[in-house]
Design a protein around this motif. Sequence first.
Motif, PDB file in Angstrom:
ATOM      1  N   ASN A 186      68.225  54.751  51.707  1.00  0.00           N
ATOM      2  CA  ASN A 186      68.000  55.183  53.088  1.00  0.00           C
ATOM      3  C   ASN A 186      68.713  56.509  53.353  1.00  0.00           C
ATOM      4  O   ASN A 186      69.277  57.114  52.449  1.00  0.00           O
ATOM      5  CB  ASN A 186      68.483  54.111  54.061  1.00  0.00           C
ATOM      6  N   ARG A 187      68.676  56.922  54.588  1.00  0.00           N
ATOM      7  CA  ARG A 187      69.256  58.210  54.954  1.00  0.00           C
ATOM      8  C   ARG A 187      70.744  58.288  54.631  1.00  0.00           C
ATOM      9  O   ARG A 187      71.211  59.286  54.110  1.00  0.00           O
ATOM     10  CB  ARG A 187      69.069  58.423  56.461  1.00  0.00           C
ATOM     11  N   LEU A 188      71.483  57.213  54.976  1.00  0.00           N
ATOM     12  CA  LEU A 188      72.932  57.229  54.778  1.00  0.00           C
ATOM     13  C   LEU A 188      73.253  57.451  53.296  1.00  0.00           C
ATOM     14  O   LEU A 188      74.100  58.275  52.950  1.00  0.00           O
ATOM     15  CB  LEU A 188      73.546  55.913  55.266  1.00  0.00           C
ATOM     16  N   THR A 189      72.548  56.718  52.422  1.00  0.00           N
ATOM     17  CA  THR A 189      72.806  56.845  50.986  1.00  0.00           C
ATOM     18  C   THR A 189      72.526  58.262  50.511  1.00  0.00           C
ATOM     19  O   THR A 189      73.305  58.854  49.768  1.00  0.00           O
ATOM     20  CB  THR A 189      71.927  55.861  50.202  1.00  0.00           C
ATOM     21  N   ARG A 190      71.373  58.808  50.956  1.00  0.00           N
ATOM     22  CA  ARG A 190      71.047  60.175  50.548  1.00  0.00           C
ATOM     23  C   ARG A 190      72.100  61.146  51.048  1.00  0.00           C
ATOM     24  O   ARG A 190      72.502  62.065  50.350  1.00  0.00           O
ATOM     25  CB  ARG A 190      69.660  60.557  51.073  1.00  0.00           C
ATOM     26  N   PHE A 191      72.584  60.904  52.278  1.00  0.00           N
ATOM     27  CA  PHE A 191      73.626  61.770  52.830  1.00  0.00           C
ATOM     28  C   PHE A 191      74.893  61.698  51.973  1.00  0.00           C
ATOM     29  O   PHE A 191      75.493  62.718  51.642  1.00  0.00           O
ATOM     30  CB  PHE A 191      73.935  61.356  54.276  1.00  0.00           C
ATOM     31  N   ILE A 192      75.278  60.470  51.603  1.00  0.00           N
ATOM     32  CA  ILE A 192      76.491  60.322  50.786  1.00  0.00           C
ATOM     33  C   ILE A 192      76.324  61.043  49.452  1.00  0.00           C
ATOM     34  O   ILE A 192      77.227  61.740  48.985  1.00  0.00           O
ATOM     35  CB  ILE A 192      76.811  58.822  50.553  1.00  0.00           C
TER      36      ILE A 192
END
Lengths: 321, 328
Positions: A119-125
């Motif tokens: 998801n977005r959070l993982t990609r951000f991390i």
Amino acid sequence: MAVMQPILDKKTSDRVRDQVERGGVDWASAVFKWSLISTLLFALLVLGVLLHDVITKSWPVLTDHLGTFLANPTRTSADETGVFQGLRGTFWIGVFVIVFTFPTGIAAAVYLEEYAPDNRLTRFINVNIRNLAGVPSVVYGILGLTIFVGLLNGVYGDVAFSRGNTTAAGGLTLAVLALPVVIITSAEAIRAVPSSLREAAYGVGATKWEVIKSHILPYAAPGILTGTLLSLARALGEAAPLILVGAVQGKLGPRTGFFELQQLGEKFTAMPIVITDLAKQPGDDWIPVTSAAIVILLLVVLSFNAVAVYLRNRFEAKREG
Amino acid sequence: MTTTLGGGSLESAGVLAGSRRRQVREQLVRYLVAAAALTSVLITGGIVGSLLYRAVEFLINLANPPAVDLEAAREGIGFANLWSDQWAPRFYQFDIKTLLVGSVIVTIVAMVVAGPVGLGAAVYLSEYANDRVRKVVKPVLEVLAGIPSVVLGFFALRWIAPNIVQRVFVEADAQSLLAAGLGVGLLTIPLMASISEDAMRSVPRSLREASAGLGARHKTTTLSVVLPAAVSGLVAAFIVAVSRAIGETMVVFLAAGASGNSAQFTLSPLERGSTMTAAMASQASGTDGTISELSFGSLFFVGFVLFVITFTLNLIAAGFVRRVRQVY
């Protein structure tokens, strides 16, 4: 039977035959190849000159009084100065990297590869970690100076007269600096684990953690170890962040033992800082001790590198074979 | 009697999920590793936060200088001090362009060395070398990559400066931006080489075979097929190397020769100078204990500018890398 049309007209085919049969040397290709080789020879030459230069310059110190050079604290005379405090600082920084960075980095890699939903959070991390790996080391020094030095000043107070510029602050700063590389290399090692291994383990009823603990981590261990050793070597060679955190350049006060924990709350220096300080001394008197300190740091750093590269090559060969 | 999965009794579902202890352990591990991954976000927050906070603090101090600093300064202090002809925080001269130009000079010199050498090494390793050669050459580059920057700083100061720079340019100073740039260049070669090599190796083999099948020489295949196909990755390698060169501190701190933390504006690589990174290190290693908050704060301002520049470069490089992945 169809009539065979020649693919090339007469003129072109003659030219090609000419070129092929002439049997001369293809100069353009040879020049190109050798200019490529010369770039590699250049890199080799630089390395050779550098090593030869520091080893010959350090020879008087290494052969004459290596023992006192290792055991003495920093002194104001080139003949008496030593690297004891530098080695001690570098040792404790290594401890910080091993204790904080290795577990955190490997755990983060496990999360990103095994747990994290796409998801977005993982990609951000993920993007964030890659960016962190590209932040100049001196900027990590600002983080250390603003946050760790401030925090540790509160912990140790003025008792140690260190104002927070302590071994612990330096160690934490370099632990943070090493983290992104540990995460990236560990994640790569975990990604390389064949999925059949996971599926087999799940198939016999193992839970996620059991799969990770007894299958994924052992299989990925050589890759993880290589990455962690390389990042440890890099951290031990870093000087810029330590300068910002307030590592002592020049003479350092009272001497505590090598392994005393009390050292963590006191002012500190480290091998790269000792080298910086020695290198900045004017005149030629300090060149032998500077070179000797460099040889010692190189021995430490390059031996970690060598073990890492050896491990990688060995396991790569094994898996391919 | 056997229980099949399809039997679907609640009891058997419970057995499959494991004991309560097992479930708790699973959850605990999940939270622990997630927390570890989140520390990276925390670190970024810490870096950006501390840079922003201290840089803004510096600018506020510059706009409303503390009384101590006003007395010490010979003339008034204000934003005008950010644009003069020297970087000397002790005298409230915060000319940021002195440092920017210094960084640019060092980076250009570094890339003149690291660009061709790194690229050449990468082309050879990727297109020409057989496994035996690679096994020997790769470790050499890896050893070079493992050498701490402070060591190359000493080498630039005590070997490159007298033996190369001052022999070629007799008028050069004993410490110069050129010597520092050459040192940074050597440091950047392995990075340039390894990213470029990755880019060329990701070019599909079929492209090379098609080219060879058409009768192209090895050199032609390399120059006209492989390099154009890998160009995004090569650009990314170049940008990452530039970013690394700008952020390199110790070589410049030792070999560029800014005395104390002051440097005159110069466009000549043969003169002493300073860069953003060297200015930060000099400021932090200043022995002057009574240095004012305003002067010291310049360190954070420079750090912020440096961070923004390298961060932007890294983002651009990441964009180029993504383009490579999309094509193949």
